[in-house]
Design a protein around this motif. Structure first.
Motif, PDB file in Angstrom:
ATOM      1  N   HIS A  32       4.443  -2.633   8.600  1.00  0.00           N
ATOM      2  CA  HIS A  32       4.009  -1.243   8.484  1.00  0.00           C
ATOM      3  C   HIS A  32       2.887  -1.198   7.454  1.00  0.00           C
ATOM      4  CE1 HIS A  32       7.333  -1.863   5.570  1.00  0.00           C
ATOM      5  NE2 HIS A  32       6.512  -1.221   4.740  1.00  0.00           N
ATOM      6  N   SER A  33       2.101  -0.144   7.504  1.00  0.00           N
ATOM      7  CA  SER A  33       1.012  -0.019   6.540  1.00  0.00           C
ATOM      8  C   SER A  33       1.596   0.192   5.149  1.00  0.00           C
ATOM      9  CB  SER A  33       0.102   1.148   6.913  1.00  0.00           C
ATOM     10  OG  SER A  33      -0.581   0.864   8.121  1.00  0.00           O
ATOM     11  N   LEU A 110      -8.238   5.724   8.932  1.00  0.00           N
ATOM     12  CA  LEU A 110      -6.956   6.408   9.106  1.00  0.00           C
ATOM     13  C   LEU A 110      -6.576   6.630  10.571  1.00  0.00           C
ATOM     14  CD1 LEU A 110      -6.822   9.069   6.252  1.00  0.00           C
ATOM     15  CD2 LEU A 110      -5.470   7.003   6.506  1.00  0.00           C
ATOM     16  N   GLU A 114      -3.132   5.268  12.537  1.00  0.00           N
ATOM     17  CA  GLU A 114      -2.188   6.147  13.216  1.00  0.00           C
ATOM     18  C   GLU A 114      -1.945   5.741  14.666  1.00  0.00           C
ATOM     19  OE1 GLU A 114      -3.859  10.042  12.674  1.00  0.00           O
ATOM     20  OE2 GLU A 114      -2.521  10.452  10.986  1.00  0.00           O
ATOM     21  N   THR A 119      -2.884  -2.554  11.443  1.00  0.00           N
ATOM     22  CA  THR A 119      -1.976  -2.309  10.328  1.00  0.00           C
ATOM     23  C   THR A 119      -2.781  -2.468   9.054  1.00  0.00           C
ATOM     24  OG1 THR A 119      -0.079  -3.183  11.563  1.00  0.00           O
ATOM     25  CG2 THR A 119       0.131  -3.054   9.168  1.00  0.00           C
ATOM     26  N   SER A 138       0.152   9.229   2.625  1.00  0.00           N
ATOM     27  CA  SER A 138       1.216   9.695   3.519  1.00  0.00           C
ATOM     28  C   SER A 138       1.451   8.726   4.670  1.00  0.00           C
ATOM     29  CB  SER A 138       0.867  11.085   4.054  1.00  0.00           C
ATOM     30  OG  SER A 138      -0.248  11.026   4.935  1.00  0.00           O
ATOM     31  N   ARG A 139       0.513   7.839   4.919  1.00  0.00           N
ATOM     32  CA  ARG A 139       0.623   6.906   6.045  1.00  0.00           C
ATOM     33  C   ARG A 139       0.959   5.487   5.626  1.00  0.00           C
ATOM     34  NH1 ARG A 139      -2.701  10.949   6.924  1.00  0.00           N
ATOM     35  NH2 ARG A 139      -3.029  11.836   8.997  1.00  0.00           N
TER      36      ARG A 139
END
Length: 441
Positions: A32-33, A110, A114, A119, A138-139
């Motif tokens: 995950h990022s 970004l 998404e 990644t 937030s990401r």
């Protein structure tokens, strides 16, 4: 010497111990990022490369110091091509020093994070809360890396000496246990620095087998060799980063907490690390007003004198004046009454708007202004008993009198508080007398 397997990683056990979220993500290859936040030499780049290897992802590394939006777009285009190929492959975009990207540069990748095109892993030595925009935070999950402990660094040193392929194992060099501990200690939590110092130390040792004749006994790195390769930059100090603000915070709080020995330690740490002594002098002046104030007004004079001495003498002579000031401030009685009162007064001034000055407090240098009532009924304090106009109001008419300043029962403010209490009682008596109706004759 970067680890090629997850089990070869040392340090960061709070993140990489079995069962921890980051360990699970790396071990499963389900990435995950993320943002890796920590000091230099703690494994941020290593973890990013290892993550790409374990996930069988294409690894793209950019430095925010040199790269721009164009480089990000090229990386995204390559990621899309790999994702659409006959054997689709994911892409891991690693951006070192990501805090140096501006908002537009951060926003550039970004959408592609998404939609799963790539990644993202960012590395930063700065607090992400301040350095990165909220959309990026937030990401991506933030992982905090800690300085490498001495035990982990000793393991890395021994591993580098024994590695025949990538380390110094081919030279047959050993290291004395006390030298290994010394090297790990002066590396100051930085694995990269530990290995760099080890390489310099090894270069000073006679190589085993040189000239075809084995060395007897095998060469060894000793504490004296470690001392010879050390320079003045062993301590971690970033003049604009978190280490800087953490240390000045520790100095300020040690003085506020009346701990002169701790104050001296943090002052020494900052000066030894290269902090501008004049910055420290300015901070001591601030502390004198904020945390001591009128409990000991001499503190401000001493802090200003220390600043002046530092400017006149320079380093290292002027540093003693800073130390003297720091010890005095830490030992002085504490009061933040003025600091608190100032904040309250400033809040009122901003909230109440431009209230007019009462007519009796206005200056009246002209006849016209006097006919307008300016300065009328002003009571000249020096003409009053004890040079005090009891009951007088100095606030705007639309603002009820305030009591911002509340002296503390310490130092000189004990006497200040007693005097203000006496004056306050005279004000009450004067106002009560003015309100009583005149008696019938």
């Amino acid at each position: 010497m970067r680890p090629r397997r997850l089990e070869d990683c040392v340090g960061q056990s709070h993140l990489l111990a079995p069962g921890r979220p980051l360990h699970q993500a790396l071990a499963s290859g389900q990435l995950h990022s993320m943002i890796l936040w920590g000091p230099p030499g703690t494994g941020k780049t290593t973890l990013a490369r290892l993550a790409a290897t374990l996930a069988d992802a294409h690894f793209v590394q950019l430095s925010a110091v040199l790269a721009g939006v164009k480089d990000v777009r090229e990386a995204v285009a390559e990621a899309k091509r790999l994702r659409a190929g006959l054997t689709p492959q994911g892409t891991l975009l690693f951006i070192d020093e990501v805090h140096r990207f501006n908002k537009a540069q951060q926003d550039a990748f970004l959408p592609h994070v998404e939609d799963g095109t790539l990644t993202f892993i960012g590395a930063t030595t700065e607090n992400p809360s301040f350095a990165l925009n909220s959309a990026l935070l937030s990401r991506a999950r933030v992982y905090v890396l800690e300085p490498m402990d001495t035990s982990a660094l000793e393991t890395l040193i021994q591993r580098a000496l024994g590695d025949q392929e990538r380390g110094l194992g081919q030279f047959g060099i050993g290291i004395a246990p006390d030298a290994c501990r010394q090297l790990a200690r002066v590396a100051d939590g930085d694995a990269r620095r530990a290995l760099s110092l080890l390489e310099l130390a090894a270069a000073r040792v006679e190589r085993a087998g040189q000239g075809g004749v084995p060395a007897m006994p095998p060469p060894e790195i000793t504490p004296s060799i470690i001392e010879a390769v050390l320079d003045a930059g062993a301590r971690r100090f970033d003049k604009g980063g978190d280490a800087f603000y953490d240390q000045i915070s520790a100095l300020h709080k040690s003085v506020r907490g009346s701990a002169p020995d701790a104050a001296l330690y943090w002052l020494a740490r900052m000066i030894d690390g290269g902090c501008d002594p004049l910055y420290l002098a300015r901070r001591l002046v601030r502390i004198a007003s904020e945390d001591i104030g009128n409990a000991d007004p001499r503190a401000l004079d001493l802090a200003l004198n220390a600043w002046d001495a530092m400017q006149r003498l320079g380093s290292p002579e002027g540093e003693l004046a800073l130390a003297q000031a720091a010890v005095y401030l830490a030992s002085a009685p504490k009061s933040n009454a003025v600091y608190t009162a100032w904040k309250q007064a400033l809040a009122d001034a901003r909230a109440q708007g431009s209230l007019p000055v009462p007519a009796h407090l206005c200056n009246a240098p002209t006849a016209l202004m006097r006919t307008m009532g300016k300065g009328a009924a002003y009571r000249y304090a020096h003409d009053e008993p004890d040079a005090y106009a009891a009951g007088e109001n100095y606030f705007p008419d639309q603002l009820a009198p305030r009591h911002y300043y509340q002296p503390v029962p310490r130092g000189l403010e004990v006497r200040i508080g007693e005097k203000l209490a006496r004056l306050g009682e005279r004000d009450r008596e004067a106002r009560e007398g003015a309100e009583k109706p005149a008696s019938d004759s």
